[in-house]
Design a protein around this motif. Structure first.
Motif, PDB file in Angstrom:
ATOM      1  N   GLY A 115      34.730  43.143  44.455  1.00  0.00           N
ATOM      2  CA  GLY A 115      35.127  41.933  45.161  1.00  0.00           C
ATOM      3  C   GLY A 115      35.694  40.885  44.222  1.00  0.00           C
ATOM      4  O   GLY A 115      35.765  41.090  43.005  1.00  0.00           O
ATOM      5  N   CYS A 116      36.096  39.763  44.797  1.00  0.00           N
ATOM      6  CA  CYS A 116      36.722  38.732  43.957  1.00  0.00           C
ATOM      7  C   CYS A 116      36.550  37.349  44.585  1.00  0.00           C
ATOM      8  O   CYS A 116      36.695  37.202  45.795  1.00  0.00           O
ATOM      9  CB  CYS A 116      38.209  39.055  43.799  1.00  0.00           C
ATOM     10  N   ASP A 117      36.226  36.369  43.737  1.00  0.00           N
ATOM     11  CA  ASP A 117      36.101  34.986  44.222  1.00  0.00           C
ATOM     12  C   ASP A 117      37.364  34.173  43.956  1.00  0.00           C
ATOM     13  O   ASP A 117      37.435  33.005  44.323  1.00  0.00           O
ATOM     14  CB  ASP A 117      34.915  34.293  43.536  1.00  0.00           C
ATOM     15  N   ASN A 118      38.323  34.751  43.259  1.00  0.00           N
ATOM     16  CA  ASN A 118      39.590  34.042  43.070  1.00  0.00           C
ATOM     17  C   ASN A 118      40.350  34.136  44.386  1.00  0.00           C
ATOM     18  O   ASN A 118      40.107  35.028  45.187  1.00  0.00           O
ATOM     19  CB  ASN A 118      40.408  34.697  41.950  1.00  0.00           C
ATOM     20  N   ARG A 119      41.224  33.231  44.576  1.00  0.00           N
ATOM     21  CA  ARG A 119      41.984  33.279  45.823  1.00  0.00           C
ATOM     22  C   ARG A 119      43.471  33.235  45.486  1.00  0.00           C
ATOM     23  O   ARG A 119      44.170  32.297  45.865  1.00  0.00           O
ATOM     24  CB  ARG A 119      41.584  32.116  46.751  1.00  0.00           C
ATOM     25  N   CYS A 120      43.936  34.248  44.768  1.00  0.00           N
ATOM     26  CA  CYS A 120      45.369  34.301  44.476  1.00  0.00           C
ATOM     27  C   CYS A 120      46.082  34.402  45.822  1.00  0.00           C
ATOM     28  O   CYS A 120      45.690  35.221  46.660  1.00  0.00           O
ATOM     29  CB  CYS A 120      45.690  35.495  43.587  1.00  0.00           C
ATOM     30  N   SER A 121      47.093  33.560  46.000  1.00  0.00           N
ATOM     31  CA  SER A 121      47.618  33.379  47.362  1.00  0.00           C
ATOM     32  C   SER A 121      48.295  34.621  47.921  1.00  0.00           C
ATOM     33  O   SER A 121      48.502  34.731  49.117  1.00  0.00           O
ATOM     34  CB  SER A 121      48.593  32.198  47.381  1.00  0.00           C
ATOM     35  N   TYR A 122      48.658  35.571  47.048  1.00  0.00           N
ATOM     36  CA  TYR A 122      49.381  36.771  47.494  1.00  0.00           C
ATOM     37  C   TYR A 122      48.448  37.944  47.763  1.00  0.00           C
ATOM     38  O   TYR A 122      48.883  39.000  48.207  1.00  0.00           O
ATOM     39  CB  TYR A 122      50.381  37.209  46.407  1.00  0.00           C
ATOM     40  N   CYS A 123      47.167  37.779  47.492  1.00  0.00           N
ATOM     41  CA  CYS A 123      46.292  38.951  47.350  1.00  0.00           C
ATOM     42  C   CYS A 123      45.323  39.122  48.521  1.00  0.00           C
ATOM     43  O   CYS A 123      44.612  38.191  48.899  1.00  0.00           O
ATOM     44  CB  CYS A 123      45.512  38.826  46.044  1.00  0.00           C
ATOM     45  N   ALA A 124      45.287  40.330  49.046  1.00  0.00           N
ATOM     46  CA  ALA A 124      44.401  40.631  50.181  1.00  0.00           C
ATOM     47  C   ALA A 124      43.051  41.186  49.727  1.00  0.00           C
ATOM     48  O   ALA A 124      42.165  41.418  50.549  1.00  0.00           O
ATOM     49  CB  ALA A 124      45.089  41.646  51.098  1.00  0.00           C
ATOM     50  N   ILE A 125      42.901  41.391  48.437  1.00  0.00           N
ATOM     51  CA  ILE A 125      41.684  42.074  47.962  1.00  0.00           C
ATOM     52  C   ILE A 125      40.391  41.342  48.334  1.00  0.00           C
ATOM     53  O   ILE A 125      39.444  41.969  48.815  1.00  0.00           O
ATOM     54  CB  ILE A 125      41.782  42.367  46.445  1.00  0.00           C
ATOM     55  N   PRO A 126      40.302  40.011  48.155  1.00  0.00           N
ATOM     56  CA  PRO A 126      39.037  39.355  48.531  1.00  0.00           C
ATOM     57  C   PRO A 126      38.697  39.571  50.009  1.00  0.00           C
ATOM     58  O   PRO A 126      37.521  39.692  50.366  1.00  0.00           O
ATOM     59  CB  PRO A 126      39.294  37.872  48.229  1.00  0.00           C
ATOM     60  N   THR A 127      39.724  39.639  50.871  1.00  0.00           N
ATOM     61  CA  THR A 127      39.458  39.886  52.297  1.00  0.00           C
ATOM     62  C   THR A 127      38.967  41.314  52.502  1.00  0.00           C
ATOM     63  O   THR A 127      38.072  41.569  53.309  1.00  0.00           O
ATOM     64  CB  THR A 127      40.765  39.706  53.120  1.00  0.00           C
ATOM     65  N   ALA A 159      36.552  45.902  37.012  1.00  0.00           N
ATOM     66  CA  ALA A 159      36.162  45.082  38.163  1.00  0.00           C
ATOM     67  C   ALA A 159      37.461  44.389  38.567  1.00  0.00           C
ATOM     68  O   ALA A 159      38.469  44.524  37.874  1.00  0.00           O
ATOM     69  CB  ALA A 159      35.101  44.060  37.777  1.00  0.00           C
ATOM     70  N   GLN A 160      37.447  43.637  39.648  1.00  0.00           N
ATOM     71  CA  GLN A 160      38.652  42.858  39.947  1.00  0.00           C
ATOM     72  C   GLN A 160      38.784  41.716  38.945  1.00  0.00           C
ATOM     73  O   GLN A 160      39.864  41.227  38.678  1.00  0.00           O
ATOM     74  CB  GLN A 160      38.600  42.305  41.371  1.00  0.00           C
ATOM     75  N   ASP A 161      37.660  41.283  38.387  1.00  0.00           N
ATOM     76  CA  ASP A 161      37.640  40.135  37.478  1.00  0.00           C
ATOM     77  C   ASP A 161      36.533  40.429  36.449  1.00  0.00           C
ATOM     78  O   ASP A 161      35.454  39.824  36.473  1.00  0.00           O
ATOM     79  CB  ASP A 161      37.326  38.883  38.322  1.00  0.00           C
ATOM     80  N   LEU A 196      40.780  41.791  32.512  1.00  0.00           N
ATOM     81  CA  LEU A 196      40.111  40.543  32.116  1.00  0.00           C
ATOM     82  C   LEU A 196      41.068  39.380  32.350  1.00  0.00           C
ATOM     83  O   LEU A 196      42.133  39.324  31.739  1.00  0.00           O
ATOM     84  CB  LEU A 196      39.700  40.593  30.639  1.00  0.00           C
ATOM     85  N   GLN A 197      40.688  38.487  33.232  1.00  0.00           N
ATOM     86  CA  GLN A 197      41.543  37.314  33.493  1.00  0.00           C
ATOM     87  C   GLN A 197      41.638  36.472  32.218  1.00  0.00           C
ATOM     88  O   GLN A 197      40.668  36.406  31.448  1.00  0.00           O
ATOM     89  CB  GLN A 197      40.960  36.482  34.647  1.00  0.00           C
ATOM     90  N   PRO A 198      42.813  35.826  31.996  1.00  0.00           N
ATOM     91  CA  PRO A 198      43.042  35.141  30.717  1.00  0.00           C
ATOM     92  C   PRO A 198      41.953  34.143  30.323  1.00  0.00           C
ATOM     93  O   PRO A 198      41.626  34.008  29.144  1.00  0.00           O
ATOM     94  CB  PRO A 198      44.372  34.407  30.925  1.00  0.00           C
ATOM     95  N   GLY A 235      48.263  30.320  43.167  1.00  0.00           N
ATOM     96  CA  GLY A 235      46.831  29.972  43.115  1.00  0.00           C
ATOM     97  C   GLY A 235      46.216  30.356  41.792  1.00  0.00           C
ATOM     98  O   GLY A 235      44.995  30.553  41.687  1.00  0.00           O
ATOM     99  N   ARG A 236      47.056  30.459  40.757  1.00  0.00           N
ATOM    100  CA  ARG A 236      46.556  30.836  39.440  1.00  0.00           C
ATOM    101  C   ARG A 236      46.740  29.656  38.486  1.00  0.00           C
ATOM    102  O   ARG A 236      47.287  28.622  38.855  1.00  0.00           O
ATOM    103  CB  ARG A 236      47.288  32.092  38.927  1.00  0.00           C
ATOM    104  N   HIS A 237      46.245  29.822  37.265  1.00  0.00           N
ATOM    105  CA  HIS A 237      46.259  28.695  36.336  1.00  0.00           C
ATOM    106  C   HIS A 237      47.277  28.927  35.228  1.00  0.00           C
ATOM    107  O   HIS A 237      47.752  30.029  35.029  1.00  0.00           O
ATOM    108  CB  HIS A 237      44.889  28.541  35.659  1.00  0.00           C
TER     109      HIS A 237
HETATM  110  S1  SF4 Z   1      44.920  39.198  42.184  1.00  0.00           S
HETATM  111 FE1  SF4 Z   1      43.023  39.839  41.198  1.00  0.00          FE
HETATM  112  S2  SF4 Z   1      42.060  37.910  40.612  1.00  0.00           S
HETATM  113 FE2  SF4 Z   1      43.596  37.378  42.160  1.00  0.00          FE
HETATM  114  S3  SF4 Z   1      42.474  37.428  44.120  1.00  0.00           S
HETATM  115 FE3  SF4 Z   1      43.387  39.453  43.826  1.00  0.00          FE
HETATM  116  S4  SF4 Z   1      41.775  40.652  42.881  1.00  0.00           S
HETATM  117 FE4  SF4 Z   1      41.212  38.511  42.627  1.00  0.00          FE
END
Ligand code: SF4
Length: 414
Positions: A115-127, A159-161, A196-198, A235-237
């Motif tokens: 799973g993932c707590d980031n909310r990258c605006s393009y990504c469906a993975i957290p859902t 992991a996703q993160d 690994l996120q930056p 939605g990234r830094h």
């Molecule tokens: S791109 Fe990676 S870090 Fe961003 S929401 Fe999706 S799984 Fe999480």
């Protein structure tokens, strides 16, 4: 095909992956229609995300088991009782089943969190996969030792993160502590860190990598873009300049580090100037390996509703331009690795070379992650006694644009 049950583990987070999964299911449905003994089970992210659609559109599927149900599959097969239970939410805890079936390859993935707590605006993975949840540290260590017992030589921590490992359970990242605990194996000689996120790349991580001789100097750091405007919309830094500084620092503190990243082209609002900024970034960063993805608008994501959609033709052009640039960078970086002796993990013996007594092997040098960074093809005397699963000294002679070619230069060694 002799199998009675066919399990399709699907991917469902971008259009191309969804299409590939659906094509595979349809091919199997056809097979089933010719031989009614077979039962089709669909699991993974597509099953989780599109339960209702799959149930309605492909009646040949006997069981749709989303990620919260995948571990019931074996029990249902044993009872020969495949029954759909309807769509369910992703699980809240990490469901851990360490004693899984392994392939005959000498590497394995060790998933430390899901799973993932980031909310990258393009990504469906957290859902699809739910919120970030770690496997308890003792379970990760237990699983590593179980893999070691099975003869695995290389584990890839995923992991996703990955760097966030432990936050949900312990209120802080325990990833570096985990790295320190992964020692004392009989077989495992390589530990590779992926995704690994930056913002988790810091002194502590470098110390932990240097402190465990099994950890390879290899990092996969998803960056996705260089333009601050696009990164913000994603939605990234950060910005390309931050990442260039990070890369320069990494190359200072671990001189032989191998860097992989992924980039998305054609994100909504990406102008020619934004893309140019990305091109310049890739030129300067000189990643060893780069995964380039065309932006895919995913239903239910914030980005899918953003204005400024880039035309399909432009997305393709940008993809090809960046691919050509990276090909020349990867070629140069990899050509610099030829003419040297390095460690290669043998994955398969592929027979005898035509018209000679030399044996052929397929493996990966330490700087090649499984499935994405190509292979190293090796020749050796037919009496060399080398077997799959061994790490051997190899003289690397050539890089052909994708793979390396070389000769055995010594017996098994670290
Ligand atoms: S791109 Fe990676 S870090 Fe961003 S929401 Fe999706 S799984 Fe999480």
């Amino acid at each position: 095909m002799d199998a009675d049950y066919i399990i399709v583990n699907t991917c469902g987070f971008i259009e191309a992956a969804k299409q590939e999964s659906i094509n595979t299911i349809l091919e199997l449905a056809e097979l089933k229609n010719r031989s009614d003994r077979k039962k089709i089970i669909v699991t993974g992210c597509l099953a989780q995300r599109y339960y209702n659609e799959l149930a309605k559109e492909i009646p040949e599927i006997d069981l749709i088991a989303g990620i919260s149900k995948e571990f019931n599959i074996a029990g249902m097969i044993k009872k020969d009782n495949l029954r759909n239970g309807g769509a369910t939410a992703p699980p809240k805890d990490f469901v851990s089943y360490p004693e899984r079936v392994l392939s005959d390859l000498p590497y394995a993935y060790l998933q430390v969190a899901d799973g993932c707590d980031n909310r990258c605006s393009y990504c469906a993975i957290p859902t699809i996969r739910g919120t970030f949840r770690s496997k308890p540290i003792e379970k990760v260590i237990e699983e590593a030792f179980w893999l070691d017992e099975q003869g695995i030589k290389e584990i890839n921590l995923i992991a996703q993160d990955t760097g966030r490992y432990g936050y949900d359970l312990y209120g802080r990242s325990r990833f570096t502590e985990l790295l320190g605990s992964l020692t004392g194996f009989k077989n495992i000689e390589w530990i590779r860190l992926l995704y690994l996120q930056p913002h988790f790349i810091n002194d502590e991580l470098i110390d932990a990598m240097k402190g465990n001789e099994l950890v390879l100097p290899y990092l996969d750091i998803p960056i996705q873009h260089a333009s601050p405007k696009i990164l913000r919309a994603m939605g990234r830094h950060g910005a390309g300049s931050d990442y260039l500084a990070l890369i320069a620092w990494l190359r200072r503190v671990i001189s032989n580090i191998v860097l992989r990243t992924s980039i998305i082209v054609g994100f909504p609002g990406e102008t020619a100037a934004d893309f140019n900024e990305l091109v310049q970034f890739v030129e300067k960063a000189e990643f060893d390996y780069l995964g380039i993805f065309e932006y895919s608008p995913e239903e239910g994501t914030k980005a899918a509703a953003l204005p400024g959609r880039v035309s399909g033709k432009t997305v393709k052009e940008r993809y090809h331009q960046l691919t050509a640039l990276q090909d020349s960078i990867s070629r140069q970086r990899n050509e610099n690795r030829t003419g040297k002796v390095c460690n290669v993990l043998i994955e398969r013996a592929t027979g005898l070379k035509d018209g000679s007594k030399e044996s052929l092997f397929e493996g990966r040098a330490w700087w090649q992650a499984p499935e994405v960074d190509g292979y190293t093809y090796i020749t050796g005397d037919s009496q060399c006694g080398i077997k799959p699963g061994q790490i051997v000294k190899t003289q690397v002679d050539e890089f052909d644009g994708c793979d390396f070619h070389g000769r055995i230069a010594g017996g098994p060694g670290k």
